[in-house]
Scaffold this active site. Sequence first.
Site, PDB file in Angstrom:
ATOM      1  N   SER A 273      80.060 -72.302 -30.476  1.00 24.54           N
ATOM      2  CA  SER A 273      78.787 -73.023 -30.394  1.00 24.54           C
ATOM      3  C   SER A 273      77.773 -72.399 -31.335  1.00 24.54           C
ATOM      4  O   SER A 273      77.854 -71.220 -31.670  1.00 24.54           O
ATOM      5  CB  SER A 273      78.233 -72.957 -28.968  1.00 24.54           C
ATOM      6  OG  SER A 273      77.710 -71.659 -28.691  1.00 24.54           O
ATOM      7  N   ASP A 274      76.793 -73.195 -31.755  1.00 24.81           N
ATOM      8  CA  ASP A 274      75.630 -72.598 -32.398  1.00 24.81           C
ATOM      9  C   ASP A 274      74.903 -71.786 -31.338  1.00 24.81           C
ATOM     10  O   ASP A 274      75.118 -71.954 -30.134  1.00 24.81           O
ATOM     11  CB  ASP A 274      74.730 -73.685 -33.003  1.00 24.81           C
ATOM     12  CG  ASP A 274      73.906 -73.168 -34.178  1.00 24.81           C
ATOM     13  OD1 ASP A 274      73.739 -71.942 -34.294  1.00 24.81           O
ATOM     14  OD2 ASP A 274      73.418 -73.995 -34.972  1.00 24.81           O
ATOM     15  N   CYS A 275      74.013 -70.903 -31.768  1.00 26.11           N
ATOM     16  CA  CYS A 275      73.416 -69.924 -30.840  1.00 26.11           C
ATOM     17  C   CYS A 275      72.089 -70.449 -30.274  1.00 26.11           C
ATOM     18  O   CYS A 275      71.141 -70.559 -31.023  1.00 26.11           O
ATOM     19  CB  CYS A 275      73.154 -68.617 -31.565  1.00 26.11           C
ATOM     20  SG  CYS A 275      74.551 -67.982 -32.516  1.00 26.11           S
TER      21      CYS A 275
END
Length: 779
Positions: free
Chosen positions: A302-304
């Site tokens: 996932s993106d953060c």
Amino acid sequence: MGYSRQIRRNRALSSVSTLLLCFLCCIFEKSNALSSPVFACDITGNPSLAGVRFCNTEAKVEARVIDLVGRLTLEEKIGFLGSKANGVSRLGIPPYNWWSEALHGVSYTGRGTNFSSQVPGATSFPQVILTAASFNVSLFQAIGKVVSTEARAMHNVGLAGLTFWSPNVNIFRDPRWGRGQETPGEDPTLSSKYAVAYVKGLQETDGGDPNHLKVAACCKHYTAYDVDNWKDVHRFTFNAVVNKQDMADTFQPPFKSCVVDGNVASVMCSYNQVNGKPTCADPDLLSGVIRGKWKLNGYIVSDCDSVDVMYTRQNYTKTPEEAVAKSLLAGLDLNCDHFTGQHAMEAVKAGLVNERAINKAISNNFATLMRLGFFDGDPKKQLYGSLGPKDVCTADNQELARDAARQGIVLLKNSAGSLPFSPAAIKTLAVIGPNANVTETMIGNYFGVPCKYTTPLQGLAETVTSTYQPGCSEVACVEPDLGSAAALAASADAVVLVMGTNQTIERENLDRVDMNLPGKQQELVTQVAKAAKGPVVLVIMSGGGFDITFAKNNKKITSIMWVGFPGEAGGLAIADVIFGRHNPSGNLPMTWYPQSYVEKVPMSNMNMRPDKSNGYPGRTYRFYAGETVYAFADGLTYTRFDHQLIKAPRVVSLRLNENHPCRSSECRSLDAIGPHCKNVVKGRSDFDVQLKVRNVGDREGIHTVFLFTTPPAIHGSPIKHLLGFEKVRLGKSEEAVIKFKIDLCKDLSVVDEIGKRKLALGHHLLHVGSLKHSLNIRI
């Protein structure tokens, strides 16, 4: 500014500098303690691991993973779902930080990378948008290879991980996007070729063993992600409404190429929703497409912190546990940051997700680390074990950074007799502008510590005597010093104006609102040009384009160059082009629109195609037919090239099965799959287009040959579409033959309204520059 105020300011700056120095010393001191690489299966230090199967380098990756997962408790498994993995000391597995970045050089943006006195810096290449302007696939791969060499070298002394979340292959759809600078531009073909080449350079599995990665690349941000923070639209809450046609022919191709052709080790899902679902919780996008249709051999991250965002910002789930469960069940393997690790146990206890889903996720993560050699013991005894500090910031690496900037620089205007300058004729050069003597601006975002900087002023001053006047104290240019700048221009033989933006104008989490040069830069440029007695070169340093029609039409401004964010050697590269040591060969990877375009097109409208009913003009050169300041692929050189068609079919006849419905009724298109795709020429699916290219100018030059096609007007097909491009270097009067291999159903197909590829029947117009060739596809 009064004297006492200046003294106070100097003292404040001195204090800040002292604090910064102490901070850097602390960082270096801390990272110096990491003198050894982090790895599992240290059999020398722990002989009991010798008989453990997951440490057996002779066993297959799948068997090793099964063995490892079977030894872990549920709590330990959950510790491997976040980017800062806990490790398991009883099994000789140390903590590991997955988050490292290598967009255009090893970066310290990710928490898995540090610089120290052992490795104080790494080669900082041009920001991606400028490298893409070279349209040189071999350069894309060469840069990736150098970056991975420096990354492995840093890993071997404990300063970097092995998993690098790069490249960014999103389409630069809207010219205001702050992160457009990170991408290869607006064209799916260019973006796909860049993605594959850079990934192959980073991973170095091309022609080798796909189960032995140099580093693990990651293509991001999947998918339809290209709005950060524009007016009241924010990436955390934006729902990208995308039709199936645009998804299939614009947003997905670079990611598909990454996985299918580049064999990338990871894909990162984005913050935004697509058609009402967060990408990191969409099973169709993750399990269905990436792992199902494209067969990803690796992990999805996932993106953060996208999982947190879908709960706290998007309100997509009622509880944190539900967000964790939905993402894991959709196919997410790793959460950047800590949210999943915090709530996974409760999700299991609540029956929202079972241990089987967690096993599946961490198995993909472990398999990637095993392909990287993390479970093979000391990396200094492995394939890349000889790499170390001596391999970072080498002379060759730094020269490649300079050459990459040279190859990308785009000459947009050049009045007769202006550039290149002759050093013998220019006794005094006025260098003016807020970006004329910058350092950090040149490397854009996602940067590390460069080996060294050469500013534009320094680069130009190495060749001729140069005098500097910033004209504006910052790129926002609120109060330009017009008088001093004009006076300097009037006294010099020539002027170089270095204008544009920096990360205060366009960056991650900050989109632009217009196409104008910031603040009063236009006024400064105009006044300097008016006062100048000699030629004036306008240099634009930026990630995106501008409406500089005023400069394009100003006869006193004799030349215009776009230099992107050119990297650590940007100043040298700019001087090389201006003084003719390098013949410019870059071409714009994105359209430069007039200000009127963005005044009527909201960033939030994701449609690529125009809509006559409401005046929507469409996007990018493929669908926008309106006025431009400069067009996609524009770029001048100091010489001229001619093209001559040698070989290309005029008619392609398809053979259909006797029961094919199009044999009995009129069809305008066919499915771009089936036996008819292979019955083109002697049972093959492809044919050649051959061109002769000749340098008809008076000096050596590098030229990009672009092959475009205009398909029949069916299914909302593009105005034109890039089929391919090739670079060629030719001396004066020299010629060469360029060959393009065209796959009929792959290259000449279009996407219909429901996202299905169709081969359009009828006349396709192939064109290279002014050269046009009609190709008729018929039954």
